[in-house]
Design a protein around this motif. Structure first.
Motif, PDB file in Angstrom:
ATOM      1  N   TYR B  74       0.829  -1.220   0.000  1.00 15.24           N
ATOM      2  CA  TYR B  74       0.000   0.000   0.000  1.00 15.24           C
ATOM      3  C   TYR B  74       0.863   1.272   0.000  1.00 15.24           C
ATOM      4  N   ASP B  98       2.756   6.243   2.513  1.00 12.66           N
ATOM      5  CA  ASP B  98       1.798   6.303   3.615  1.00 12.66           C
ATOM      6  C   ASP B  98       2.571   6.602   4.895  1.00 12.66           C
ATOM      7  N   HIS B 257      -7.636   3.966   1.569  1.00 11.05           N
ATOM      8  CA  HIS B 257      -7.447   2.626   1.025  1.00 11.05           C
ATOM      9  C   HIS B 257      -8.583   2.264   0.079  1.00 11.05           C
ATOM     10  N   GLY B 289      -2.969   0.720  -4.287  1.00  9.64           N
ATOM     11  CA  GLY B 289      -4.036   0.484  -3.320  1.00  9.64           C
ATOM     12  C   GLY B 289      -4.658   1.728  -2.741  1.00  9.64           C
ATOM     13  N   ASP B 290      -4.237   2.893  -3.248  1.00 11.22           N
ATOM     14  CA  ASP B 290      -4.762   4.147  -2.729  1.00 11.22           C
ATOM     15  C   ASP B 290      -5.856   4.676  -3.673  1.00 11.22           C
TER      16      ASP B 290
END
Lengths: 99, 550
Positions: B74, B98, B257, B289-290
């Protein structure tokens, strides 16, 4: 068959002058010339050309330095050219900057 | 051209040539083999690839799933690049953007991943003869302080360009007439001169292209850019990178997410169906995944449709919209075209195997031009009126040059055999092992030939030993892997087949030449000098290139 010595420079200072003039002076002339042009034409294209064309010009200038009778004159000519192109760069930076 | 200019050019040609000769020989020799880098890699690992293996044929979703099982993905930028035509592709993971990510996810990583069984390899464990020869070609192994190896290779290319220009100018008047001159029965110096000039002229366009593109690729940026950054950009390297498109695009995280990560393969399909004949080389996922996830693709046109066409698309993953498009067929900038032309001309990758074969032959011809140049240099100075001390020095220099250069052939063949027989692990020591095999055997062969102090012997037995070891290459491969040529050809394992056949062909050629070499000239030699171990010490008389001729 080796080249006839009578036409070659025999003094070490002359050799030194010619080799350094061709190598360093030739480099300085090449880079300053392309930079000076780069301020007035599309600089990305000019600098792209410098990456490959620069070597051709540099090698030619390197060669020409050996044809001077006096190696210090080669230095003089290349320095003058460098100063001239540098002046263009200096002025262009003020009146026609790229960034 | 005046006598003065002629002699000066002649002298600069001689000196620049002799200084770079050995290094240039290594560059051309290793470079010629590097045309087959991908084939060598496929052969060595026993991992055949189909001729049309492309990134768009790879299932990137499975690769991403495999990666996701091992690492937290992620917020990372993930790129898949297929630089070479081999089964393993480059995977690059940036650190997660992140801020709440674990320490582990904030580490970047780079590795190679097999597109068939998804095992991963580090740089060292992925090392291969193909990679070794490719890197030897620009002296990466000599990067002892910073990039000294690259700088050396670059300046060798630059002085090569200088030698080409001076060589053509010196030869200018006789370019046509001497092209048809070949006197195999004449003195050694005439033979070397005829070979040097005729092959030099045949290879001239090729060699010129290689000198210029080589210098440009290896030192174009490092030598030309410092002044430009300082005086044009006032030290703002970032702006220069921006102008030249070196900076990869950056996208901010939405910090949200995605519940389900969309499939990536669909974008590969979308891009390739958008332009017929578009070959994707890199796929990059931004912000994996964002909610602000993007997919960028880069590639080029098939070379037969358009020689230099670089294309690019960035998709918004959620909406599927194209956010940035560079059409490879219609919008090729001067920068992209120049870069593409230079790289493709240098890599010779635009015409399939037949073109590589032609390039290989021209590369070996260039090796011959270098060696014959060195021999002219030696023979022309091997005369009575030259001081004994100087002649000794020259003779030693050429013994060492020839020993170092010509032993590359048996050493390369030996490396193929030994790696095939002994190196079956893809562990971290693979790179060191290949170094040891190559460099120690090179040292041994070269030392032996220098010890013999006989150019004729070096020439003959480097060819014969290389040929005999070279014939073992397909044997070793057949015995170890069971992939004999009659199995690989029908099965379509062309990479493996090509390398086996390639070694058989060059070995037969080398053997034929090696066995037909006769020490004829030396025995007829009218002048014996103290260093008469050398077979090239005669003919005081005939001066084909003497000043008087002009």
């Amino acid at each position: 068959m080796p080249a006839n010595k009578k036409y070659l420079s025999t003094s070490n200072t002359q050799r030194f002058a010619k080799i350094t003039a061709g190598f360093f002076g030739g480099y300085a002339v090449t880079v300053t010339l392309f930079m000076a042009i780069g301020f007035w034409l599309d600089h990305v294209n000019v600098l792209t050309t410098l990456r490959f064309g620069g070597f051709m010009l540099w090698a030619t200038l390197f060669l020409l330095a050996f044809l001077f009778k006096n190696g210090w004159k080669a230095w003089g000519v290349y320095l003058l050219a460098t100063v001239f192109f540098s002046a263009i760069i200096y002025i262009s930076k003020i009146y026609h900057p790229i960034i | 051209m005046s006598n003065r200019v002629y002699n000066i050019l002649f002298h600069t040609h001689t000196i620049s040539g002799i200084i770079i000769s050995a290094a240039l020989y290594v560059i051309f020799f290793a470079g010629s083999f590097s045309f087959f880098r991908d084939e060598i890699v496929g052969w060595e690992r026993n991992e055949p690839v189909s001729e049309a293996s492309r990134l768009q044929a790879v299932d990137l979703d499975i690769m991403l799933d495999t990666l996701a099982a091992q690492k937290e993905l992620y917020g990372r930028d993930i790129s898949f690049t297929k630089y070479f035509n081999e089964r393993r592709i480059n995977v690059n993971l940036s650190a997660s953007k992140d801020t709440t990510a674990s320490e582990e996810a904030k580490k970047r990583s780079f590795f190679y991943m097999d597109t068939d069984n998804f095992s991963t390899y580090t740089y060292a464990s992925n090392y291969s003869i193909g990679e070794f020869l490719y890197r030897l070609h620009f002296f990466a192994q000599l990067n002892l302080w910073g990039t000294t190896g690259y700088i050396l290779a670059g300046f060798v290319a630059f002085f090569f360009l200088f030698a080409i220009i001076t060589g053509v100018l010196v030869h200018w008047k006789k370019i046509v007439s001497n092209f048809y001159v070949f006197r195999p029965m004449a003195s050694l110096k005439n033979i070397w001169t005829d070979a040097h000039t005729a092959l030099g002229i045949i290879g001239l366009p090729y060699q010129f292209v290689y000198a210029v593109t080589g210098a440009c690729l290896i030192i174009g940026t490092s030598v030309m850019s410092p002044a430009v950054v300082n005086f044009m950009y006032d030290g703002d390297t970032n702006q220069l990178y921006e102008d030249f498109g070196f900076n990869p695009p950056k996208f901010k995280m939405a910090n949200e997410h995605l519940l389900e990560t969309p499939e990536i393969n669909q974008f590969l399909e979308k891009a390739t169906s958008k332009w017929e004949g578009f070959e994707v080389t890199t796929l990059q996922v931004f912000n994996y995944g964002d909610a602000n996830m993007k997919v960028g693709l880069e590639g080029h046109t098939q070379y037969d449709l358009k020689f230099a066409g670089r294309g690019e698309i960035i998709y918004n993953v959620l909406t599927g919209d194209e956010e940035h498009v560079v059409n490879p067929f219609t919008e090729t900038s001067y920068l992209d075209a120049a870069t593409a032309v230079i790289t493709q001309l240098h890599f010779g990758d635009y015409g399939g195997v037949p073109l590589k074969v032609i390039y290989f032959i021209l590369g070996i011809v260039s090796c011959f031009v270098i060696i014959s140049g060195v021999m002219i240099w030696l023979v022309a100075r091997d005369k009575k009126h030259i001081a004994e001390k100087k002649r000794k020095f020259n003779a030693w220099l050429v013994w060492i040059y020839l020993a170092a250069c010509l032993s590359l052939f048996p050493v390369t063949a030996l490396t193929f055999v030994l790696v095939k027989v002994f190196l079956h692990d893809f562990g971290p020591e693979r790179m060191t092992d290949i170094y040891h095999i190559f460099f120690y055997s090179w040292l041994a062969f070269a030392a032996f030939f220098v010890f013999k102090r006989d150019n004729y012997f070096t020439n003959k037995y480097s060819l014969i030993s290389g040929a005999l070891i070279g014939l073992l290459v397909p044997l070793a491969n057949g015995i170890i892997s069971g992939n004999w040529p009659w199995i690989t050809f029908p099965a379509g394992y062309y990479h493996i087949f090509i390398i086996d056949v390639f070694w058989v062909l060059i070995s037969i050629t080398a053997l034929t030449i090696g066995l037909s070499l006769k020490r004829k000239a030396a025995e007829k030699s009218p002048v014996k000098i103290r260093t008469n171990k050398s077979n090239v010490n005669k003919d005081v008389g005939a001066d084909t290139l003497s000043v008087g001729d002009l």
